[in-house]
Design an enzyme around this catalytic site. Structure first.
Site, PDB file in Angstrom:
ATOM      1  N   TYR A   1       0.840  -1.201   0.000  1.00  0.00           N
ATOM      2  CA  TYR A   1       0.000   0.000   0.000  1.00  0.00           C
ATOM      3  C   TYR A   1       0.882   1.260   0.000  1.00  0.00           C
ATOM      4  CZ  TYR A   1      -3.742   3.181   1.559  1.00  0.00           C
ATOM      5  OH  TYR A   1      -4.654   4.206   1.676  1.00  0.00           O
TER       6      TYR A   1
ATOM      7  N   LYS B   1       1.449   3.686  -3.224  1.00  0.00           N
ATOM      8  CA  LYS B   1       0.989   5.082  -3.215  1.00  0.00           C
ATOM      9  C   LYS B   1       2.159   6.045  -3.464  1.00  0.00           C
ATOM     10  CE  LYS B   1      -3.482   4.812  -2.116  1.00  0.00           C
ATOM     11  NZ  LYS B   1      -4.563   5.448  -2.869  1.00  0.00           N
TER      12      LYS B   1
ATOM     13  N   PHE C   1     -14.127  -0.515  16.516  1.00  0.00           N
ATOM     14  CA  PHE C   1     -14.505  -0.153  17.891  1.00  0.00           C
ATOM     15  C   PHE C   1     -16.014   0.089  17.999  1.00  0.00           C
ATOM     16  CE2 PHE C   1     -10.180   1.701  19.551  1.00  0.00           C
ATOM     17  CZ  PHE C   1      -9.596   0.457  19.355  1.00  0.00           C
TER      18      PHE C   1
ATOM     19  N   ARG D   1      -3.556   8.469  16.266  1.00  0.00           N
ATOM     20  CA  ARG D   1      -4.027   8.778  14.916  1.00  0.00           C
ATOM     21  C   ARG D   1      -4.847  10.060  15.016  1.00  0.00           C
ATOM     22  NH1 ARG D   1      -1.073   5.114  14.217  1.00  0.00           N
ATOM     23  NH2 ARG D   1      -1.256   3.302  12.832  1.00  0.00           N
TER      24      ARG D   1
ATOM     25  N   ASP E   1       3.237  -0.970  12.423  1.00  0.00           N
ATOM     26  CA  ASP E   1       2.122  -0.076  12.762  1.00  0.00           C
ATOM     27  C   ASP E   1       2.709   1.274  13.223  1.00  0.00           C
ATOM     28  OD1 ASP E   1      -1.013  -0.783  13.613  1.00  0.00           O
ATOM     29  OD2 ASP E   1      -0.186   0.950  14.655  1.00  0.00           O
TER      30      ASP E   1
ATOM     31  N   ARG F   1       0.645   9.763  14.418  1.00  0.00           N
ATOM     32  CA  ARG F   1       0.323  10.382  13.131  1.00  0.00           C
ATOM     33  C   ARG F   1      -0.555  11.594  13.373  1.00  0.00           C
ATOM     34  NH1 ARG F   1      -2.370   6.409   9.575  1.00  0.00           N
ATOM     35  NH2 ARG F   1      -0.384   5.432   9.172  1.00  0.00           N
TER      36      ARG F   1
HETATM   37  P1  NAD Z   1     -12.620   1.807   0.086  1.00  0.00           P
HETATM   38  O1  NAD Z   1     -11.949   0.482   0.160  1.00  0.00           O
HETATM   39  O2  NAD Z   1     -13.944   1.975   0.739  1.00  0.00           O
HETATM   40  O3  NAD Z   1     -12.760   2.287  -1.411  1.00  0.00           O
HETATM   41  C1  NAD Z   1     -11.866   1.913  -2.444  1.00  0.00           C
HETATM   42  C2  NAD Z   1     -12.688   1.615  -3.686  1.00  0.00           C
HETATM   43  O4  NAD Z   1     -11.789   1.268  -4.761  1.00  0.00           O
HETATM   44  C3  NAD Z   1     -13.640   0.425  -3.501  1.00  0.00           C
HETATM   45  O5  NAD Z   1     -14.900   0.743  -3.982  1.00  0.00           O
HETATM   46  C4  NAD Z   1     -12.981  -0.689  -4.331  1.00  0.00           C
HETATM   47  O6  NAD Z   1     -13.908  -1.639  -4.800  1.00  0.00           O
HETATM   48  C5  NAD Z   1     -12.322   0.119  -5.427  1.00  0.00           C
HETATM   49  N1  NAD Z   1     -11.204  -0.583  -6.066  1.00  0.00           N
HETATM   50  C6  NAD Z   1     -10.182  -1.239  -5.474  1.00  0.00           C
HETATM   51  N2  NAD Z   1      -9.350  -1.736  -6.402  1.00  0.00           N
HETATM   52  C7  NAD Z   1      -9.858  -1.374  -7.620  1.00  0.00           C
HETATM   53  C8  NAD Z   1      -9.453  -1.595  -8.956  1.00  0.00           C
HETATM   54  N3  NAD Z   1      -8.341  -2.284  -9.257  1.00  0.00           N
HETATM   55  N4  NAD Z   1     -10.221  -1.083  -9.949  1.00  0.00           N
HETATM   56  C9  NAD Z   1     -11.350  -0.389  -9.671  1.00  0.00           C
HETATM   57  N5  NAD Z   1     -11.783  -0.151  -8.420  1.00  0.00           N
HETATM   58  C10 NAD Z   1     -11.038  -0.633  -7.412  1.00  0.00           C
HETATM   59  O7  NAD Z   1     -11.577   2.867   0.685  1.00  0.00           O
HETATM   60  P2  NAD Z   1     -11.755   4.417   0.996  1.00  0.00           P
HETATM   61  O8  NAD Z   1     -11.538   4.613   2.427  1.00  0.00           O
HETATM   62  O9  NAD Z   1     -12.968   4.953   0.351  1.00  0.00           O
HETATM   63  O10 NAD Z   1     -10.469   5.003   0.243  1.00  0.00           O
HETATM   64  C11 NAD Z   1     -10.554   5.632  -1.035  1.00  0.00           C
HETATM   65  C12 NAD Z   1      -9.189   6.141  -1.434  1.00  0.00           C
HETATM   66  O11 NAD Z   1      -8.704   7.084  -0.475  1.00  0.00           O
HETATM   67  C13 NAD Z   1      -8.126   5.045  -1.547  1.00  0.00           C
HETATM   68  O12 NAD Z   1      -7.303   5.312  -2.647  1.00  0.00           O
HETATM   69  C14 NAD Z   1      -7.354   5.178  -0.266  1.00  0.00           C
HETATM   70  O13 NAD Z   1      -6.034   4.751  -0.415  1.00  0.00           O
HETATM   71  C15 NAD Z   1      -7.430   6.681  -0.014  1.00  0.00           C
HETATM   72  N6  NAD Z   1      -7.286   6.982   1.419  1.00  0.00           N
HETATM   73  C16 NAD Z   1      -8.306   6.725   2.301  1.00  0.00           C
HETATM   74  C17 NAD Z   1      -8.127   6.986   3.648  1.00  0.00           C
HETATM   75  C18 NAD Z   1      -9.209   6.740   4.653  1.00  0.00           C
HETATM   76  O14 NAD Z   1      -8.976   6.946   5.844  1.00  0.00           O
HETATM   77  N7  NAD Z   1     -10.402   6.358   4.275  1.00  0.00           N
HETATM   78  C19 NAD Z   1      -6.889   7.489   4.102  1.00  0.00           C
HETATM   79  C20 NAD Z   1      -5.868   7.694   3.181  1.00  0.00           C
HETATM   80  C21 NAD Z   1      -6.083   7.466   1.833  1.00  0.00           C
HETATM   81  N1  UDP Z   2      -6.272  -0.678  15.915  1.00  0.00           N
HETATM   82  C1  UDP Z   2      -6.625  -1.168  17.166  1.00  0.00           C
HETATM   83  N2  UDP Z   2      -7.676  -2.041  17.243  1.00  0.00           N
HETATM   84  C2  UDP Z   2      -8.402  -2.413  16.160  1.00  0.00           C
HETATM   85  C3  UDP Z   2      -8.053  -1.893  14.886  1.00  0.00           C
HETATM   86  C4  UDP Z   2      -6.977  -1.037  14.804  1.00  0.00           C
HETATM   87  O1  UDP Z   2      -6.003  -0.843  18.177  1.00  0.00           O
HETATM   88  O2  UDP Z   2      -9.353  -3.195  16.334  1.00  0.00           O
HETATM   89  C5  UDP Z   2      -5.155   0.271  15.816  1.00  0.00           C
HETATM   90  C6  UDP Z   2      -4.107  -0.077  14.771  1.00  0.00           C
HETATM   91  O3  UDP Z   2      -3.121  -0.944  15.309  1.00  0.00           O
HETATM   92  C7  UDP Z   2      -3.544   1.294  14.442  1.00  0.00           C
HETATM   93  C8  UDP Z   2      -4.740   2.231  14.608  1.00  0.00           C
HETATM   94  O4  UDP Z   2      -5.691   1.510  15.390  1.00  0.00           O
HETATM   95  O5  UDP Z   2      -2.550   1.644  15.375  1.00  0.00           O
HETATM   96  C9  UDP Z   2      -5.395   2.652  13.302  1.00  0.00           C
HETATM   97  O6  UDP Z   2      -5.643   1.487  12.542  1.00  0.00           O
HETATM   98  P1  UDP Z   2      -6.392   1.524  11.135  1.00  0.00           P
HETATM   99  O7  UDP Z   2      -6.294   0.153  10.575  1.00  0.00           O
HETATM  100  O8  UDP Z   2      -7.745   2.121  11.311  1.00  0.00           O
HETATM  101  O9  UDP Z   2      -5.571   2.575  10.253  1.00  0.00           O
HETATM  102  P2  UDP Z   2      -4.008   2.773   9.921  1.00  0.00           P
HETATM  103  O10 UDP Z   2      -3.163   1.904  10.812  1.00  0.00           O
HETATM  104  O11 UDP Z   2      -3.873   2.423   8.495  1.00  0.00           O
HETATM  105  O12 UDP Z   2      -3.807   4.210  10.229  1.00  0.00           O
END
Ligand code: NAD
Ligand code: UDP
Length: 326
Positions: A149, A153, A195, A215, A277, A281
């Site tokens: 990931y 990215k 949670f 976070r 992990d 952040r």
């Molecule tokens: P999500 O998993 O709900 O949405 C991702 C979508 O992309 C899904 O609908 C999935 O089916 C689609 N997808 C995955 N692979 C694909 C492919 N090869 N072709 C077409 N569609 C595909 O996640 P989200 O939280 O909505 O995240 C959306 C975007 O924002 C992602 O790029 C993610 O990396 C980025 N992002 C999200 C967060 C967050 O906290 N939600 C944080 C940082 C970055």
């Molecule tokens: N986490 C946790 N319990 C859970 C799920 C996640 O303590 O049931 C922690 C995880 O280890 C991380 C933080 O929550 O430190 C955020 O996790 P998440 O997967 O939501 O996002 P990311 O790690 O990608 O920021």
């Protein structure tokens, strides 16, 4: 809206959590929206309010394959975002970020569209600089379990900036920090959904490690506003720009807040911390304030209310399943 102001906007990953909210906002602003998704983590359920809208179109397509459509703007969100989902098929995750970026940038070049990349705070890895500013290059393990990931990215950002330098493309790169809200997948293992689901079921709340890692959580409406402002910003501003809420919480704080807000009897239990992990952040959002006039408006406690309400309704409709853990 006058047809000259109506844009044809492509949202990849439009059936996901963020993508579906973005499609809804763009439709409400009067645009023609083309949602492209392979439904890997997204769902048609997220799009129910939009299906049947005359300016909304849904296409099943995997962005790792080329796409030929005519559009004015592209929001490239396709990519699984939760650790459980992106680690399930890590090779496909890297392909989605890298081949997906190449295909969408190629499309943008052909049709001269402006294109925005949904990048992530994960490009900073487990950071030594706190809070994280855009000029910090990050500390990412290139071959760990999160690398598919994080490095996918990072490579996508490289491609975006090279298409700008080499081909003069109008690009925008948003580094999104943890975002939450209605339509999160109930079973994708992200901390807010885990949670809340655990608390609503009075099941143990799973803190990974000591729960003191931090976070910063942004409510979805604030984040979507930031993405739209970034897309509409002047052509010479490409980013990368942090979009997130600077309020910083430990996972312990979050668990206690959710337990209190749901009136839950859940106990807090500790489970092993997943590899790589990040310990902390928090976004520095000065650039977003200056360039986009944007900052989040919704405090965690206020954003959790509609999120808890969403999961309460969802759980009433679905049979119980144990929340997933890594
Ligand atoms: P999500 O998993 O709900 O949405 C991702 C979508 O992309 C899904 O609908 C999935 O089916 C689609 N997808 C995955 N692979 C694909 C492919 N090869 N072709 C077409 N569609 C595909 O996640 P989200 O939280 O909505 O995240 C959306 C975007 O924002 C992602 O790029 C993610 O990396 C980025 N992002 C999200 C967060 C967050 O906290 N939600 C944080 C940082 C970055
Ligand atoms: N986490 C946790 N319990 C859970 C799920 C996640 O303590 O049931 C922690 C995880 O280890 C991380 C933080 O929550 O430190 C955020 O996790 P998440 O997967 O939501 O996002 P990311 O790690 O990608 O920021």
């Amino acid at each position: 809206m006058k047809s000259s102001l109506r844009k044809r906007v492509l949202v990849t990953g439009g059936a996901g959590f963020l993508g579906s909210h973005l499609c809804e906002r763009l439709l409400a602003a009067g645009h023609d929206v083309l949602c492209v998704d392979n439904f890997y983590t997204g769902s048609k359920d997220n799009l129910l309010p939009m299906l049947g809208h005359p300016h909304f179109e849904l296409m099943r397509h995997d962005v790792t394959f080329p796409l030929y459509v005519e559009v004015d703007e592209i929001f490239n969100l396709a990519c699984p975002a939760s650790p459980i989902h992106y680690q399930f098929d890590p090779v496909q995750t890297t392909k989605t970020s890298v081949h997906g970026a190449i295909n969408m940038l190629g499309l943008a070049k052909r049709v001269k569209a402006r294109i925005l990349q949904a990048s992530t705070s994960e490009v900073y890895g487990d950071p030594e600089v706190h809070p994280q500013r855009e000029d910090y290059w990050g500390r990412v393990n290139p071959n760990g379990i999160r690398a598919c990931y994080d490095e996918g990215k990072r490579c996508a950002e490289t491609l975006f900036f090279d298409y700008r330098r080499q081909h003069g493309l109008e690009i925008k790169v948003a580094r999104i920090f943890n975002t939450y809200g209605p339509r999160m997948h109930p079973n994708d293992g992200r901390v807010v959904s885990n949670f809340i689901v655990q608390a609503l079921r009075n099941a143990p709340i799973t803190l990974y490690g000591d729960g003191r890692q931090t976070r910063s959580f942004c409510y979805v409406d604030d984040l979507i506003e930031g993405l739209i402002r970034l897309m509409d910003s002047p052509a010479d501003f490409a980013g990368p720009v942090n979009l997130g809420n600077p309020g910083e919480f430990t996972m312990l704080d979050l668990a206690e807040t959710i337990r209190e807000m749901t009136g839950s009897r859940s106990e807090l239990i500790h489970q092993p911390l997943p590899a790589d992990d990040p310990r902390q952040r928090q976004p520095d959002i000065r650039l977003a304030r200056e360039q986009l006039g944007w900052e989040p408006r919704i405090r965690l406690a206020d954003g959790l209310k509609p999120t808890i309400a969403y999961f309460t309704t969802l759980l009433q409709k679905t049979p119980p399943q144990p929340p997933r853990s890594t």
